[in-house]
Write an enzyme that holds these catalytic residues in place. Structure first.
Site, short mmCIF file in Angstrom:
data_model
loop_
_atom_site.label_atom_id
_atom_site.label_comp_id
_atom_site.label_asym_id
_atom_site.label_seq_id
_atom_site.Cartn_x
_atom_site.Cartn_y
_atom_site.Cartn_z
N GLU A 290 90.34 46.93 20.58
CA GLU A 290 88.34 46.32 21.39
C GLU A 290 89.68 45.75 22.15
O GLU A 290 90.02 44.32 22.08
CB GLU A 290 88.32 45.29 20.20
CG GLU A 290 87.23 46.49 19.25
CD GLU A 290 86.42 47.63 19.89
OE1 GLU A 290 86.38 47.68 20.87
OE2 GLU A 290 86.72 48.65 19.20
N CYS B 91 83.88 39.00 25.92
CA CYS B 91 84.17 39.96 26.23
C CYS B 91 83.42 41.47 26.89
O CYS B 91 84.16 42.04 27.98
CB CYS B 91 84.97 41.40 24.63
SG CYS B 91 84.30 41.87 24.48
#
Length: 454
Positions: free
Chosen positions: A208, A242
């Site tokens: 991720e 993110c």
């Protein structure tokens, strides 16, 4: 010590104790109880390490985890059940199904920006799938790491679920132990290293990562909501997210009004003097602070720009007249600085996006459904929103993950369970009769196979 720990976890997994539904359910309930019991220490640790407000810490860390656990508790028995598969004519007389098998001893490597949420969320899926877990928190949020270790060792035996603290060398030692699965959240550069090291054992990985996630504001967008939701999505956690909008492409016809609204919402959310706001999140450390302050000299300053070096805080900042040649456009910003770029035709934006690495998220603001489909179907990215930011990540039934440079694999809800589960295909063949066509010398085998292809 690490080698012994991994061996103990593998031995415990091989005992079969983690596999029954009743055990998995009980452990999810323990996890739920642990988060509730340690809620106050978690909030204090997040405040100490990142200056997160109670509202932001609860909404972006604790609430998500409780919802995720509930989703698993509500559906785990169904997810665990073997999946029956319909047979083709060639398999007459057989029963075919898919078993849901846990991988074994898993490693979760967590980042610092949401150090509780992004540590425990993968663990929920791993435990629900019947694995054991070693959790490696980020060393950049040491108080949170300390709390994570204390609360996990209070509720779980180390051979089942444990926390290992340490620097990057500790992470490397853990990967060297031939884990059965690795789940990593962090930067693309470190993700490459993790994948390379894991390849020594052919260990499967979920990565991720991140990247430069764009927001596009078209000429027909609801500008008030676009500015409000982009302000929220960008400056939550001081931009250290993110999936935060990394930059904005805004149509030239609405640009000036959009910038005015953006400034207005920044002041509404964070006040006229954000550096004096006791609930405004700080930059995690001096190294990241220094990196970000270098960007403040680029383009034209529209809003913000002030810094507090002692407390490593940077005002929510908007920069105009930015091009792809600017240093701020070379890497993910991961801070409270928002570059603005202008476009006249959507073709320009599409062409620019195609030249960049595939982002983790994309946000399109506009009312025309044809343009919505054009952007969301014509560009490759991990996931995103139409007329919003970040909100897709909060949906427990939407898989979350990247593509290309922004990552591989997905989790949240059933996707988390699936990530930590090997789908084992089984064919149970009948012994009541035997299909002779498949054997050498079969008189009708070749003719029969050719007929099936017609």
């Amino acid at each position: 010590m690490i080698q012994t720990l991994v061996e103990r976890q593998k031995h415990y997994f091989n005992s079969g104790e983690t596999k029954p539904y009743a055990f998995r359910k009980s452990q999810l309930l323990q996890l739920q109880k642990m988060l509730k019991t340690f809620e106050a220490p978690i909030l204090k640790a997040l405040k100490f390490d990142l200056n997160k407000s109670e509202f932001e810490a609860y909404s972006s860390e604790i609430l998500f985890l409780q919802n995720e656990i509930n989703e698993h508790l509500n559906h785990l028995k169904q997810w665990m059940a073997p999946t029956k598969v319909k047979n083709p004519l060639t398999h007459t007389g057989t029963k075919s199904y898919i078993l849901k098998e846990p991988y074994g001893a898993t490693l979760v490597i967590a980042p610092w920006n949401y150090p509780v949420h992004l540590a425990i969320a993968p663990v929920i899926g791993a435990l629900a799938a019947g694995n054991t877990v070693i959790l490696k928190p980020s060393e950049l949020t040491p108080t949170v790491s300390w709390v994570l270790k204390r609360m996990v060792e209070t509720y779980f035996p180390p051979e089942y679920f444990t926390v290992v603290e340490g620097e990057k060398e500790t992470t490397q030692q853990l990967i060297d132990q031939n884990m059965d699965y690795i789940f990593f959240t962090g930067s693309t550069s470190v993700g490459r290293q993790i994948m390379s090291q894991a390849s020594n054992y052919l260990t499967p990985v979920t990565l991720e990562l991140g990247g430069k996630s764009p927001a596009i504001v078209d000429s027909d967008a609801n500008l008030k909501l676009a500015a409000k939701r982009i302000t929220w999505g960008k400056f939550t956690n001081a931009g250290q997210t993110c999936i935060a909008p990394d930059y904005v492409y805004v149509h030239e016809d609405v640009k000036q009004r959009f910038l005015t609204l953006l400034s207005s919402y920044i002041e509404s959310f964070y006040g006229h003097f954000p550096l004096q706001n006791p609930d405004y999140t700080r930059i995690v450390n001096k190294q990241h602070f220094d990196r970000l302050t270098e960007y403040l000299h680029e383009g034209t300053l529209i809003h913000g720009g002030q810094i507090d070096e002692i407390n490593t805080t940077i005002e929510p900042t908007v920069l105009d007249d930015i091009t792809w040649d600017a240093a701020i456009m070379k890497d993910e910003i991961f801070g409270p600085i928002l570059p603005i770029m202008t476009f006249e035709h959507m073709d320009e934006v599409m062409a620019d996006m195609d030249r960049q690495h595939k982002p983790l998220a994309l946000y399109y603001f506009g009312e025309d459904e044809t343009e919505q489909r054009r952007v969301t179907e014509g560009l490759s990215f991990g996931g995103g929103c139409i007329n919003d930011t970040l909100y897709h990540v909060a949906h427990p039934r939407l898989p979350f993950g990247g593509v290309g440079n922004s990552g591989m694999g997905a989790y949240h809800g059933k996707a988390s369970f699936d990530t930590f589960t090997h789908a084992k295909s089984i064919t149970k063949q009948t012994t009541a009769f035997d299909q002779s066509f498949r054997y050498p010398g079969s008189k009708f085998g070749l003719a029969l196979m050719k007929k099936w292809l017609d």
